[in-house]
Design a protein around this motif. Sequence first.
Motif, PDB file in Angstrom:
ATOM      1  N   GLN A   1       0.844  -1.183   0.000  1.00 26.93           N
ATOM      2  CA  GLN A   1       0.000   0.000   0.000  1.00 26.93           C
ATOM      3  C   GLN A   1       0.891   1.248   0.000  1.00 26.93           C
ATOM      4  O   GLN A   1       1.777   1.384   0.824  1.00 26.93           O
ATOM      5  CB  GLN A   1      -0.898   0.009   1.229  1.00 26.93           C
ATOM      6  N   VAL A   2       0.623   2.145  -0.938  1.00 27.94           N
ATOM      7  CA  VAL A   2       1.420   3.366  -1.047  1.00 27.94           C
ATOM      8  C   VAL A   2       0.984   4.370   0.009  1.00 27.94           C
ATOM      9  O   VAL A   2      -0.209   4.614   0.195  1.00 27.94           O
ATOM     10  CB  VAL A   2       1.265   3.989  -2.442  1.00 27.94           C
ATOM     11  N   GLN A   3       1.974   4.935   0.682  1.00 22.45           N
ATOM     12  CA  GLN A   3       1.687   6.004   1.639  1.00 22.45           C
ATOM     13  C   GLN A   3       2.696   7.125   1.456  1.00 22.45           C
ATOM     14  O   GLN A   3       3.902   6.878   1.406  1.00 22.45           O
ATOM     15  CB  GLN A   3       1.751   5.490   3.074  1.00 22.45           C
ATOM     16  N   LEU A   4       2.192   8.330   1.342  1.00 24.88           N
ATOM     17  CA  LEU A   4       3.020   9.525   1.304  1.00 24.88           C
ATOM     18  C   LEU A   4       2.533  10.423   2.425  1.00 24.88           C
ATOM     19  O   LEU A   4       1.372  10.838   2.437  1.00 24.88           O
ATOM     20  CB  LEU A   4       2.889  10.242  -0.044  1.00 24.88           C
ATOM     21  N   THR A   5       3.420  10.723   3.356  1.00 22.96           N
ATOM     22  CA  THR A   5       3.021  11.485   4.534  1.00 22.96           C
ATOM     23  C   THR A   5       3.883  12.721   4.671  1.00 22.96           C
ATOM     24  O   THR A   5       5.091  12.632   4.888  1.00 22.96           O
ATOM     25  CB  THR A   5       3.142  10.629   5.810  1.00 22.96           C
ATOM     26  N   GLU A   6       3.237  13.880   4.533  1.00 24.81           N
ATOM     27  CA  GLU A   6       3.948  15.156   4.640  1.00 24.81           C
ATOM     28  C   GLU A   6       3.968  15.630   6.087  1.00 24.81           C
ATOM     29  O   GLU A   6       3.070  15.339   6.873  1.00 24.81           O
ATOM     30  CB  GLU A   6       3.273  16.237   3.794  1.00 24.81           C
ATOM     31  N   SER A   7       4.997  16.411   6.407  1.00 24.64           N
ATOM     32  CA  SER A   7       5.089  17.066   7.708  1.00 24.64           C
ATOM     33  C   SER A   7       5.915  18.329   7.550  1.00 24.64           C
ATOM     34  O   SER A   7       6.586  18.525   6.531  1.00 24.64           O
ATOM     35  CB  SER A   7       5.713  16.129   8.746  1.00 24.64           C
ATOM     36  N   GLY A   8       5.872  19.179   8.563  1.00 18.54           N
ATOM     37  CA  GLY A   8       6.708  20.364   8.568  1.00 18.54           C
ATOM     38  C   GLY A   8       6.008  21.658   8.212  1.00 18.54           C
ATOM     39  O   GLY A   8       6.614  22.730   8.258  1.00 18.54           O
ATOM     40  N   GLY A   9       4.740  21.573   7.842  1.00 18.81           N
ATOM     41  CA  GLY A   9       4.011  22.801   7.547  1.00 18.81           C
ATOM     42  C   GLY A   9       3.746  23.598   8.807  1.00 18.81           C
ATOM     43  O   GLY A   9       3.980  23.135   9.918  1.00 18.81           O
ATOM     44  N   GLY A  10       3.269  24.818   8.619  1.00 18.63           N
ATOM     45  CA  GLY A  10       2.973  25.640   9.784  1.00 18.63           C
ATOM     46  C   GLY A  10       2.787  27.085   9.403  1.00 18.63           C
ATOM     47  O   GLY A  10       2.555  27.420   8.239  1.00 18.63           O
ATOM     48  N   PHE A  11       2.930  27.932  10.414  1.00 20.35           N
ATOM     49  CA  PHE A  11       2.710  29.365  10.281  1.00 20.35           C
ATOM     50  C   PHE A  11       4.050  30.058  10.404  1.00 20.35           C
ATOM     51  O   PHE A  11       4.799  29.800  11.350  1.00 20.35           O
ATOM     52  CB  PHE A  11       1.755  29.808  11.384  1.00 20.35           C
ATOM     53  N   VAL A  12       4.344  30.949   9.459  1.00 15.54           N
ATOM     54  CA  VAL A  12       5.627  31.646   9.478  1.00 15.54           C
ATOM     55  C   VAL A  12       5.431  33.072   8.966  1.00 15.54           C
ATOM     56  O   VAL A  12       4.527  33.327   8.149  1.00 15.54           O
ATOM     57  CB  VAL A  12       6.664  30.877   8.628  1.00 15.54           C
ATOM     58  N   ALA A  14       6.534  36.450   6.838  1.00 16.47           N
ATOM     59  CA  ALA A  14       7.192  36.702   5.556  1.00 16.47           C
ATOM     60  C   ALA A  14       8.690  36.861   5.766  1.00 16.47           C
ATOM     61  O   ALA A  14       9.131  37.515   6.719  1.00 16.47           O
ATOM     62  CB  ALA A  14       6.603  37.936   4.896  1.00 16.47           C
ATOM     63  N   GLY A  15       9.464  36.250   4.890  1.00 15.81           N
ATOM     64  CA  GLY A  15      10.913  36.268   5.010  1.00 15.81           C
ATOM     65  C   GLY A  15      11.482  35.071   5.753  1.00 15.81           C
ATOM     66  O   GLY A  15      12.691  34.831   5.726  1.00 15.81           O
ATOM     67  N   GLY A  16      10.605  34.320   6.399  1.00 16.73           N
ATOM     68  CA  GLY A  16      11.044  33.159   7.160  1.00 16.73           C
ATOM     69  C   GLY A  16      11.237  31.926   6.298  1.00 16.73           C
ATOM     70  O   GLY A  16      11.090  31.969   5.062  1.00 16.73           O
ATOM     71  N   SER A  17      11.545  30.819   6.980  1.00 15.60           N
ATOM     72  CA  SER A  17      11.829  29.560   6.286  1.00 15.60           C
ATOM     73  C   SER A  17      11.042  28.419   6.915  1.00 15.60           C
ATOM     74  O   SER A  17      10.709  28.452   8.096  1.00 15.60           O
ATOM     75  CB  SER A  17      13.327  29.236   6.362  1.00 15.60           C
ATOM     76  N   LEU A  18      10.776  27.421   6.097  1.00 15.29           N
ATOM     77  CA  LEU A  18      10.192  26.174   6.551  1.00 15.29           C
ATOM     78  C   LEU A  18      10.814  25.035   5.757  1.00 15.29           C
ATOM     79  O   LEU A  18      11.197  25.231   4.596  1.00 15.29           O
ATOM     80  CB  LEU A  18       8.669  26.144   6.346  1.00 15.29           C
ATOM     81  N   ARG A  19      10.861  23.870   6.379  1.00 13.30           N
ATOM     82  CA  ARG A  19      11.325  22.678   5.681  1.00 13.30           C
ATOM     83  C   ARG A  19      10.228  21.624   5.761  1.00 13.30           C
ATOM     84  O   ARG A  19       9.860  21.184   6.853  1.00 13.30           O
ATOM     85  CB  ARG A  19      12.601  22.136   6.315  1.00 13.30           C
ATOM     86  N   LEU A  20       9.735  21.249   4.599  1.00 20.65           N
ATOM     87  CA  LEU A  20       8.733  20.199   4.522  1.00 20.65           C
ATOM     88  C   LEU A  20       9.413  18.862   4.305  1.00 20.65           C
ATOM     89  O   LEU A  20      10.437  18.777   3.620  1.00 20.65           O
ATOM     90  CB  LEU A  20       7.750  20.470   3.379  1.00 20.65           C
ATOM     91  N   SER A  21       8.816  17.829   4.890  1.00 25.63           N
ATOM     92  CA  SER A  21       9.314  16.464   4.709  1.00 25.63           C
ATOM     93  C   SER A  21       8.193  15.583   4.191  1.00 25.63           C
ATOM     94  O   SER A  21       7.013  15.826   4.483  1.00 25.63           O
ATOM     95  CB  SER A  21       9.825  15.899   6.034  1.00 25.63           C
ATOM     96  N   CYS A  22       8.574  14.574   3.444  1.00 30.58           N
ATOM     97  CA  CYS A  22       7.608  13.600   2.938  1.00 30.58           C
ATOM     98  C   CYS A  22       8.199  12.210   3.130  1.00 30.58           C
ATOM     99  O   CYS A  22       9.281  11.915   2.612  1.00 30.58           O
ATOM    100  CB  CYS A  22       7.317  13.850   1.473  1.00 30.58           C
ATOM    101  N   ALA A  23       7.500  11.378   3.889  1.00 26.96           N
ATOM    102  CA  ALA A  23       7.914   9.994   4.094  1.00 26.96           C
ATOM    103  C   ALA A  23       7.132   9.113   3.123  1.00 26.96           C
ATOM    104  O   ALA A  23       5.893   9.159   3.112  1.00 26.96           O
ATOM    105  CB  ALA A  23       7.648   9.575   5.532  1.00 26.96           C
ATOM    106  N   ALA A  24       7.847   8.341   2.328  1.00 23.89           N
ATOM    107  CA  ALA A  24       7.213   7.510   1.305  1.00 23.89           C
ATOM    108  C   ALA A  24       7.392   6.036   1.625  1.00 23.89           C
ATOM    109  O   ALA A  24       8.453   5.612   2.087  1.00 23.89           O
ATOM    110  CB  ALA A  24       7.819   7.812  -0.067  1.00 23.89           C
ATOM    111  N   SER A  25       6.340   5.275   1.384  1.00 25.01           N
ATOM    112  CA  SER A  25       6.431   3.832   1.555  1.00 25.01           C
ATOM    113  C   SER A  25       5.527   3.152   0.538  1.00 25.01           C
ATOM    114  O   SER A  25       4.553   3.753   0.062  1.00 25.01           O
ATOM    115  CB  SER A  25       6.039   3.416   2.975  1.00 25.01           C
ATOM    116  N   GLY A  26       5.872   1.924   0.192  1.00 27.03           N
ATOM    117  CA  GLY A  26       5.031   1.136  -0.691  1.00 27.03           C
ATOM    118  C   GLY A  26       5.097   1.505  -2.156  1.00 27.03           C
ATOM    119  O   GLY A  26       4.296   1.014  -2.957  1.00 27.03           O
ATOM    120  N   LEU A  27       6.045   2.356  -2.546  1.00 29.41           N
ATOM    121  CA  LEU A  27       6.125   2.782  -3.941  1.00 29.41           C
ATOM    122  C   LEU A  27       6.699   1.678  -4.820  1.00 29.41           C
ATOM    123  O   LEU A  27       7.474   0.838  -4.366  1.00 29.41           O
ATOM    124  CB  LEU A  27       7.000   4.025  -4.075  1.00 29.41           C
TER     125      LEU A  27
END
Length: 132
Positions: A1-12, A14-27
């Motif tokens: 079973q394919v699963q893609l799970t994002e994390s790291g979003g939020g509130f920031v 202007a001018g700031g930074s964020l790092r999003l992550s995606c964990a993948a399985s079953g591809l």
Amino acid sequence: QVQLTESGGGFVQAGGSLRLSCAASGLSPHNYAMAWFRQAPGKEREEKEREFVAAVSWSGVTTSYAISLKGRFTVSSDNAKKMVYLQMNALKPEDTAVYFCAALKPPYGGSGTYTPSHVDRWGQGTQVTVSS
């Protein structure tokens, strides 16, 4: 079973930074590359309305970006961990959107500019809000 799970979003701010992550399985081994798309507020919640952000091969060697975002966003992958990342710097209010991790259909390798029609699997998305 394919699963893609994002994390790291939020509130920031202007001018700031964020790092999003995606964990993948079953591809499938034929999903050679991954991508990030985004859907801005006010857009209908249909896959076809999602905007391409960046793509990366699982080797990490091949990357591509939406022209308007290149220079502020950096995409990367870790094949051993089956993780994909999106580093977002100098964020602007217009970057506010739900960001989706996506597995590209074979044989796409991450070097092009993609549309939702090139996507094999989607994650659920993570909200990024940038305040002015």
